[in-house]
Structure formats: structure tokens, C-alpha cells
Scaffold this motif. Sequence first.
Motif, PDB file in Angstrom:
ATOM      1  N   ASP A 199      -9.882  38.263 -43.224  1.00 48.87           N
ATOM      2  CA  ASP A 199     -10.525  36.975 -43.490  1.00 48.87           C
ATOM      3  C   ASP A 199     -10.896  36.314 -42.162  1.00 48.87           C
ATOM      4  O   ASP A 199     -10.018  35.897 -41.407  1.00 48.87           O
ATOM      5  N   TRP A 210     -10.605  39.803 -37.075  1.00 48.58           N
ATOM      6  CA  TRP A 210     -10.767  40.161 -38.481  1.00 48.58           C
ATOM      7  C   TRP A 210     -11.466  41.514 -38.637  1.00 48.58           C
ATOM      8  O   TRP A 210     -11.377  42.138 -39.698  1.00 48.58           O
ATOM      9  N   SER A 214      -2.111  34.133 -44.500  1.00 52.97           N
ATOM     10  CA  SER A 214      -3.225  34.038 -45.440  1.00 52.97           C
ATOM     11  C   SER A 214      -3.644  32.586 -45.640  1.00 52.97           C
ATOM     12  O   SER A 214      -2.798  31.696 -45.767  1.00 52.97           O
TER      13      SER A 214
END
Length: 166
Positions: free
Chosen positions: A31, A44, A98
Motif C-alpha cells: 500500500d 511499496w 496496515s
Amino acid sequence: MNFKSNFDNNLFSLIQTREEDFLDLYSVAKDPNIWKQHPENDRWKKDKFLLFFNKGLHSDFGFLKIIDKNSNKIIGSTRFYSYDKIDEAIRIGFTFISTEYWGTLVNFQIKKIMIDYSFKYLSKIYFDIGNTNFRSRKAVEKLGATLFQDNVSGNVIYLLKKTNFL
């Protein structure tokens, strides 16, 4: 004192990462929003993350995957590094979580697990943070860490002393 251990509380487990964890950990790390404020804001990308992952696997102090015990999912990683026997200090960092857990107490809980363990043996913890990574800077300030060394073009260093932690 063994920083290459596994750690946990009632909500999260910090388990030593293995080579076979790459895809699960990368599924979180891919992400781009996680890395926007980070000095390596292209981490990422799979090839960049693989470099990060391999360095973690070869770290003398381990490489901890973060597992949410409620969902049994990997939600990020963190690690200890740069133990200094003379200064009675260790560094905590290389943490990412996350985005679905941002704005919660997850980072605090994870760091508390690591800090509580560290302060059984040591008196100081340092955090190296990219100068413009304001989210991480704010997070360590909430722990009681104070700016120790400012570098406008690179990393800043925060210090948390045992006597200042909650």
C-alpha cells in the motif's frame, strides 16, 4: 536479554519473521499510503520491499511480524536494532502498520510490548524517524519520547528514557 524472541499481549503477537512470510507481509506493505511520509517512499514496490525484508531477516535482533490476535492476520512489522551496552540503549523502528489500523491504539500497544521488555534491562530507547514522517514522530511523542537530535535533511532521533515512560 534476548531481543530475538517473540512477544505479545492480549491483543497482538510480535513473532519472528521467516522467509515464508514474505508474501503475507508484502500484501500489507504494498500500500503506497504506508510509505508516503517515509524517506524511502517507494518501499511499496516489490523489489524495494524485498531489500527491506531481507535486511530484516538478517538482523541480529530479529524481525518481528505484527499479528492481530482477533483476526490472526499479519498487519505489519517492527524490530529492535543497534544495541549499545555502554549507553544501556536499544533502538526500535522499521515499523509499518496496515492503514486500516491507523488512528487506533495499535502502534501504542505494539511499542509498549517492546518498550516494557527493553526497560527490564536497559534505561534508554532511541527511535530514528524520517524528518518529514510526522505521523511516526507524533506517535513516539505520545509514548513520552523527546527529540534528541534534529536533522532537517534526514532522520531525526527521539529518545525515551525509562524514567519518562508512562
